[in-house]
Design an enzyme around this catalytic site. Structure first.
Site, PDB file in Angstrom:
ATOM      1  CD  GLU A   1      -0.582  -1.467   0.214  1.00 34.91           C
ATOM      2  OE1 GLU A   1      -1.231  -0.408   0.374  1.00 34.91           O
ATOM      3  OE2 GLU A   1       0.589  -1.505  -0.169  1.00 34.91           O
TER       4      GLU A   1
ATOM      5  CD  GLU B   1      -2.949   7.474  -1.680  1.00 33.75           C
ATOM      6  OE1 GLU B   1      -3.532   7.001  -2.669  1.00 33.75           O
ATOM      7  OE2 GLU B   1      -2.272   6.786  -0.903  1.00 33.75           O
TER       8      GLU B   1
ATOM      9  CE  LYS C   1       0.260  -3.197 -15.339  1.00 35.24           C
ATOM     10  NZ  LYS C   1       1.169  -2.041 -15.486  1.00 35.24           N
TER      11      LYS C   1
ATOM     12  CB  CYS D   1       0.090   3.285   0.028  1.00 42.10           C
ATOM     13  SG  CYS D   1       1.229   1.994   0.501  1.00 42.10           S
TER      14      CYS D   1
END
Ligand code: NDP
Length: 480
Positions: free
Chosen positions: A260, A391, A186, A294
């Site tokens: 991850e 983040e 997906k 990331c």
């Protein structure tokens, strides 16, 4: 940004190679099919807000059908093929990605907002390289250190984010197929188009039907896939929050899981570092892909004695960055991928100011339409600030200072994340000292954001677990 030394003529990449359909179905069992219970939604160009195409948010029955197709392909063909034959298909896919590189790069930039320079020189070549690399492993699995005849797991359900759509697809699909698994993938809601182009590449490569299935959609489609009882392996890249939900839903099942997740990497500059080189590394570390990375070097730790000089040079460099049309070959900074992400970047940057950090951006005109955020620096940041801990996933750099290597290490490791880090210094012994002590899956020395399919990538702590890339990347798809 008008303050640079040079004026550049526009250099737009041609879109002539790209043929976007008005609407797409789902790629299941080797064919584009209409949904059973999915609903349509639109994907837009974040640089212009133009609608690009209508795609399907696959429903539970669609996901069920895709998993069934993947299972039939696993039992019927793929798990029975020799590694050599699987390798042939993968080499074919790799070559097709290369042949269609220009088209894929343009498509990626249109759907994601990233500069064509990056999609052309980084995303697409690395995606092809991943397929080449894992194609090479397909007939050598007995020598990978997992026993003489390691077995695949079955059907892999893979959910990927929007920041590197085609590259994350390659990271997921290449090792899964090389090891003999079949796949239902997906793509992210906002960036489905290169995955749909990849479906066409699977068709061109004559991949047996059902080996790769692409179900577009949003979070609900992802959840249906991850929770499907017919899935043997779940691989996810995305936010820590969703990663947690997935870990909970997979707990207690037989499914093997790799995650991850996010990061808040320290990019550490010592006083003996080559400063101009470090400036380039800092820019690449946080402004590459608008900071939607990331492993971005979002926390700059600079030794106090060189902080002023480094910041001076960094600001001068930022004033030369060119923000605008992602398809222009001179563009350094493209569009923010979605209004939701833009809101998040704005909100956290405002928090940075409210908490007392000093905000700076170069003079920078933002286009009227589309989603944009200027490159931004925060100085006077302390470790307790939210912009030092969370983040932001945007072109925003938080700058902290340190005096000793021990303090740099302490600050770098003071994070719930542990995905990557960078060290800039002239001393090899210091690089090794730091690398041994940094709690980060990847440590770059005198470089940043450098990727290679042969080298494993993954995190510690809230950045997830499992490794992708390299020999290590095989393990998550083998029954070992
Ligand atoms: P998400 O983690 O929500 O998205 C990643 C993928 O998971 C997408 O395909 C998403 O679908 C899908 N998904 C969402 N909810 C579920 C669920 N419950 N079960 C299964 N799959 C699900 O990230 P966002 O795009 O929402 O971004 C939010 C924040 O996450 C960003 O601001 C950034 O900080 C961080 N992020 C980190 C990434 C990384 O690589 N470390 C990558 C992307 C985001 P859909 O796209 O439709 O939401």
């Amino acid at each position: 940004m008008g303050t640079g030394m040079f004026d550049y003529a526009p250099a737009p990449e041609s879109t002539a190679l790209v043929d976007i359909a008005a609407s797409y179905g789902l790629y299941i069992d080797g064919a584009m099919v209409d949904p059973l219970d999915g609903t349509p939604f639109k994907t837009v160009n974040p640089a212009t807000e133009e609608v690009l195409a209508e795609v399907v948010a696959a429903g539970p029955r669609d996901v069920d059908r895709a998993v069934a197709a993947a299972r039939a392909a696993y039992d019927g063909t793929w798990s029975r093929l020799s590694g050599r034959d699987r390798g042939k298909y993968l080499f074919r896919v790799a070559r097709l990605v290369q042949e269609r590189a220009r088209e894929l790069a343009v498509l990626e930039s249109i759907d994601n907002g990233k500069p064509i320079r990056e999609s052309r020189d980084v995303d697409v070549p690395l995606a092809a390289a991943h397929f080449f690399y894992y194609a090479g492993w397909a007939d050598k699995l007995g020598y990978a250190g997992f026993g003489p005849d390691p077995r695949p797991l079955g059907v892999a359900g893979q959910v990927i984010p929007w920041n590197f759509p085609l590259l994350m697809l390659a990271w997921k699909i290449a090792p899964a197929l090389a090891t003999g698994n079949t796949v239902v993938l997906k793509p992210a809601e906002t960036t489905p188009l290169t995955a749909l182009a990849f479906a066409d590449i699977c068709r061109q490569a004559d991949l047996p039907p059902g080996v790769v299935n692409i179900v577009t959609g949003a979070g609900d489609t992802g959840r249906a896939l991850v929770e499907h009882p017919g899935v043997d392996k779940v691989a996810f890249t995305g936010s820590t929050e969703v990663g947690r939900q997935i870990a909970r839903s997979v707990a207690g099942t037989r499914k093997k899981l790799t995650l991850e997740l996010g990061g808040k990497a320290a990019n550490i500059v010592f006083d003996d570092a080559p400063l101009d080189q470090a400036v380039e590394g800092i820019v690449n570390g946080i402004f590459f892909n608008q900071g939607h990375v990331c492993c971005a070097g979002s926390r700059l730790l600079v030794q106090e004695s060189v902080a002023d000089e480094l910041l001076d040079r960094l600001k001068r460099r930022l004033a030369t960055l060119r923000l605008g049309d992602p398809l222009d070959k001179n563009t350094d900074i493209g569009a923010i991928n979605s209004p939701a992400q833009l809101d998040k970047i704005r909100e956290l940057s405002d928090v940075g100011e409210q908490e007392g950090a000093e905000r700076w951006s170069p003079a920078c005109e933002l286009p009227e339409r589309g989603y944009w955020f200027p490159p931004t620096l925060f100085t006077g940041v302390s470790q307790a600030h939210r912009i030092a801990r969370e983040e932001i996933f945007g072109p925003v750099l938080s700058v902290l200072t340190f005096r000793t290597p021990a303090e740099a290490l302490e600050k770098a490791n003071n994070s719930p994340y542990g995905l990557s880090a960078g060290v800039w210094t002239d001393k090899g012994s210091r690089i090794l000292w730091m690398a041994q002590r940094l709690r980060a899956g990847v440590v770059w020395a005198n470089t940043f954001n450098r990727f290679d399919p042969t080298s494993p990538f993954g995190g510690y702590k809230e950045s997830g677990f499992g490794r992708e890339g390299g020999r290590h990347g095989l393990e998550g798809y083998l029954d070992v």
